[in-house]
Design an enzyme around this catalytic site. Structure first.
Site, PDB file in Angstrom:
ATOM      1  N   ARG A 101      36.630 -49.116  14.981  1.00  9.24           N
ATOM      2  CA  ARG A 101      35.427 -48.525  14.488  1.00  9.24           C
ATOM      3  C   ARG A 101      35.056 -49.870  13.703  1.00  9.24           C
ATOM      4  NH1 ARG A 101      33.546 -42.903  12.005  1.00  9.24           N
ATOM      5  NH2 ARG A 101      33.500 -42.432  14.188  1.00  9.24           N
ATOM      6  N   HIS A 128      27.941 -45.505  20.193  1.00  9.60           N
ATOM      7  CA  HIS A 128      29.070 -44.557  20.017  1.00  9.60           C
ATOM      8  C   HIS A 128      29.483 -43.654  21.399  1.00  9.60           C
ATOM      9  CE1 HIS A 128      32.080 -42.153  17.892  1.00  9.60           C
ATOM     10  NE2 HIS A 128      31.373 -41.596  17.233  1.00  9.60           N
ATOM     11  N   GLN A 131      31.555 -40.554  21.556  1.00 12.51           N
ATOM     12  CA  GLN A 131      30.775 -39.312  21.276  1.00 12.51           C
ATOM     13  C   GLN A 131      30.234 -38.807  22.335  1.00 12.51           C
ATOM     14  OE1 GLN A 131      30.876 -37.790  17.702  1.00 12.51           O
ATOM     15  NE2 GLN A 131      29.734 -36.303  19.209  1.00 12.51           N
ATOM     16  N   ASP A 227      21.306 -36.347  14.016  1.00 12.87           N
ATOM     17  CA  ASP A 227      22.529 -36.879  13.195  1.00 12.87           C
ATOM     18  C   ASP A 227      21.963 -37.440  11.804  1.00 12.87           C
ATOM     19  OD1 ASP A 227      24.830 -38.393  12.707  1.00 12.87           O
ATOM     20  OD2 ASP A 227      24.134 -40.114  13.705  1.00 12.87           O
ATOM     21  N   CYS A 267      26.597 -34.566  15.854  1.00 10.21           N
ATOM     22  CA  CYS A 267      27.908 -35.329  16.085  1.00 10.21           C
ATOM     23  C   CYS A 267      28.644 -34.994  14.838  1.00 10.21           C
ATOM     24  CB  CYS A 267      27.661 -36.695  16.353  1.00 10.21           C
ATOM     25  SG  CYS A 267      26.793 -37.678  15.025  1.00 10.21           S
ATOM     26  N   ARG A 295      35.509 -33.924  21.643  1.00  7.51           N
ATOM     27  CA  ARG A 295      35.837 -35.172  21.469  1.00  7.51           C
ATOM     28  C   ARG A 295      37.380 -35.373  21.960  1.00  7.51           C
ATOM     29  NH1 ARG A 295      33.437 -38.116  17.785  1.00  7.51           N
ATOM     30  NH2 ARG A 295      34.709 -39.909  18.992  1.00  7.51           N
TER      31      ARG A 295
HETATM   32  N1  NVA Z   1      25.248 -42.320  12.883  1.00  9.14           N
HETATM   33  C1  NVA Z   1      26.516 -42.044  12.314  1.00  9.14           C
HETATM   34  C2  NVA Z   1      27.439 -41.488  13.180  1.00  9.14           C
HETATM   35  C3  NVA Z   1      28.452 -40.963  12.480  1.00  9.14           C
HETATM   36  C4  NVA Z   1      29.661 -40.317  13.483  1.00  9.14           C
HETATM   37  C5  NVA Z   1      26.951 -43.250  11.355  1.00  9.14           C
HETATM   38  O1  NVA Z   1      26.973 -44.236  12.152  1.00  9.14           O
HETATM   39  O2  NVA Z   1      27.354 -43.132  10.189  1.00  9.14           O
HETATM   40  N1   CP Z   2      31.247 -37.682  15.058  1.00  4.67           N
HETATM   41  C1   CP Z   2      32.292 -38.781  14.611  1.00  4.67           C
HETATM   42  O1   CP Z   2      32.461 -39.708  15.281  1.00  4.67           O
HETATM   43  O2   CP Z   2      32.709 -38.358  13.389  1.00  4.67           O
HETATM   44  P1   CP Z   2      33.869 -39.131  12.531  1.00  4.67           P
HETATM   45  O3   CP Z   2      32.857 -40.086  11.891  1.00  4.67           O
HETATM   46  O4   CP Z   2      34.409 -38.147  11.794  1.00  4.67           O
HETATM   47  O5   CP Z   2      34.859 -39.952  13.440  1.00  4.67           O
END
Ligand code: NVA
Ligand code: CP
Length: 308
Positions: A101, A128, A131, A227, A267, A295
Site C-alpha cells: 500500500r 485499489h 477492493q 467513499d 469500501c 475482501r
Molecule cells: N479512497 C480511500 C480508500 C480507503 C480504503 C483512500 O484512499 O483513503
Molecule cells: N477498504 C480498505 O481498503 O480498507 P483499509 O484501508 O482498512 O485497508
C-alpha cells in the site's frame, strides 16, 4: 514462467476477472483452510494505515497454509533512503509475493519492475484493484447475479470523490462490460487519462459508462457506492472538499430516486455524517459489511492466482 503483478484492474483480462470471482465464491462457500502455500510467505508493506487490506491479506495467507510477514517500513533501510530498486531485488529473494500500500502508484510500479516475485497493489493514489474484486462479488451476491455477463443489468452509481476506488470501478466496468455512472463535483471527476484508457476496453465489452456532476443520475440505481471525500494523502484539501461534496452525500433523500431493490456499498472506513449518513449506514449494513468480508475471499483468490 514469468511472474505477473496486480497493480491495476487492467492487468487482468475479462476472463481472469471471471475466474477470480468464481474462485472467490467457491472459497467463500467452502470456508475450509487449504494447505497450498506451506513454506511460502507474503510480504505486507504499508505506507498508509489499513485495517481490511492488511488483515484480510494476512488471514488469507494463513488460511491458505502460508505465512504473512509484516514489513515495518520505519525499521527498514527504505526509511533511510535505500532505493526501491535494491529493496525490491532483495525482498524478492526472501518472499513469494509482496503486497504494497503506497502513496504513489509509480512507486508500486517501480517495485514491480525490479521484483522477481508478484507485486500486489493494496491501494495507491490511483487504484485499489483488490477492493473492487470484492465489490463486484458483493453486487453479484446481493442482486443474485450468477454470471458476470449479467452484471450489465445492474445500474451501479458511484457518487463522491473521483479517486482510487472510482478509478478501479471504472476499470472493472470497462473490462467486464458493466453499467456504471460516476457522479462527482466537476473538479473531482475522473481524469481524461483514465477515461481514455477505459475507452480502449468499452468498444469491446460494450460497457455503459456515464460520468457526470448531476446528482439526478442516481435515478433507478441498483447500487449506490460511496467513499470518503478526502482520501489518505489529500488531508490538506479536507476543508475545501467538505464544502464541495456536501450535496453529494448519500442520505435517505438521495436514495429516494434509486430503485426499490437498491443496495448501498462503502469500501470503509466511513465517516458517518459526511459522505454517508448514520441511518443509511445502519439500514444498509448487511451489504456494506458483506463487502468488507468479501475482501478475505477475493484476496484468497488473488493469492492463489498470482503466487506460483
Ligand atoms: N479512497 C480511500 C480508500 C480507503 C480504503 C483512500 O484512499 O483513503
Ligand atoms: N477498504 C480498505 O481498503 O480498507 P483499509 O484501508 O482498512 O485497508
Amino acid at each position: 514462467m514469468e511472474k505477473k503483478d496486480l497493480l491495476s484492474i487492467y492487468d487482468l483480462s475479462a476472463k481472469e476477472i471471471k475466474t477470480l470471482l468464481s474462485k472467490a465464491f467457491e472459497l467463500k462457500k467452502k470456508r475450509k483452510p487449504l494447505d497450498v502455500f506451506r513454506g511460502k510467505s507474503l510480504g505486507i508493506m504499508l505506507e498508509k494505515p489499513s485495517t481490511r487490506t492488511m488483515v484480510s491479506f494476512a488471514a488469507a495467507m494463513v488460511q491458505l497454509g502460508g505465512t504473512p510477514i509484516f514489513l515495518n517500513i520505519e525499521k527498514m533501510q527504505r526509511s533511510r533512503g535505500e532505493s526501491i530498486h535494491d529493496t525490491a531485488i532483495v525482498l524478492s529473494r526472501y518472499l513469494d509475493a509482496l503486497m504494497i500500500r503506497a502513496f504513489k502508484h509509480s512507486d508500486v510500479e517501480e517495485f514491480a519492475k525490479y521484483s522477481t516475485v508478484p507485486v500486489i497493489n493494496g491501494l495507491t493514489d490511483r487504484e485499489h484493484p483488490c477492493q473492487i474484486l470484492a465489490d463486484v462479488m458483493t453486487v453479484m451476491e446481493f442482486h443474485k447475479i450468477i454470471t458476470p455477463s449479467d452484471l450489465k443489468k445492474i445500474k451501479i452509481v458511484y457518487i463522491g470523490d473521483g479517486n482510487n476506488i472510482s478509478n478501479s470501478l471504472l476499470a472493472i466496468a470497462s473490462v467486464l462490460g458493466m453499467n456504471l455512472t460516476l457522479i462527482a463535483p466537476k473538479e473531482y471527476l475522473t481524469g481524461k487519462e483514465l477515461l481514455n484508457k477505459s475507452l480502449e476496453y468499452i468498444s469491446k465489452s460494450k460497457a455503459e459508462i456515464k460520468v457526470t456532476s448531476d446528482i439526478n443520475a442516481t435515478e433507478n440505481a441498483d447500487v449506490i457506492y460511496t467513499d470518503v471525500w478526502t482520501s489518505m494523502g489529500f488531508e490538506s484539501e479536507e476543508k475545501k472538499r467538505k464544502k464541495l461534496f456536501t450535496p453529494y452525500q448519500v442520505n435517505s433523500e438521495l436514495l429516494k430516486k434509486a430503485s426499490s431493490k437498491c443496495i448501498v456499498l462503502h469500501c470503509l472506513p466511513a465517516i458517518r455524517g459526511e459522505e454517508i449518513t448514520e441511518d443509511v449506514m445502519e439500514k444498509y449494513e448487511n451489504s456494506i459489511f458483506a463487502q468488507a468480508e468479501n475482501r478475505l475471499h477475493a484476496q484468497k483468490a488473488v493469492l492463489l492466482h498470482f503466487i506460483k
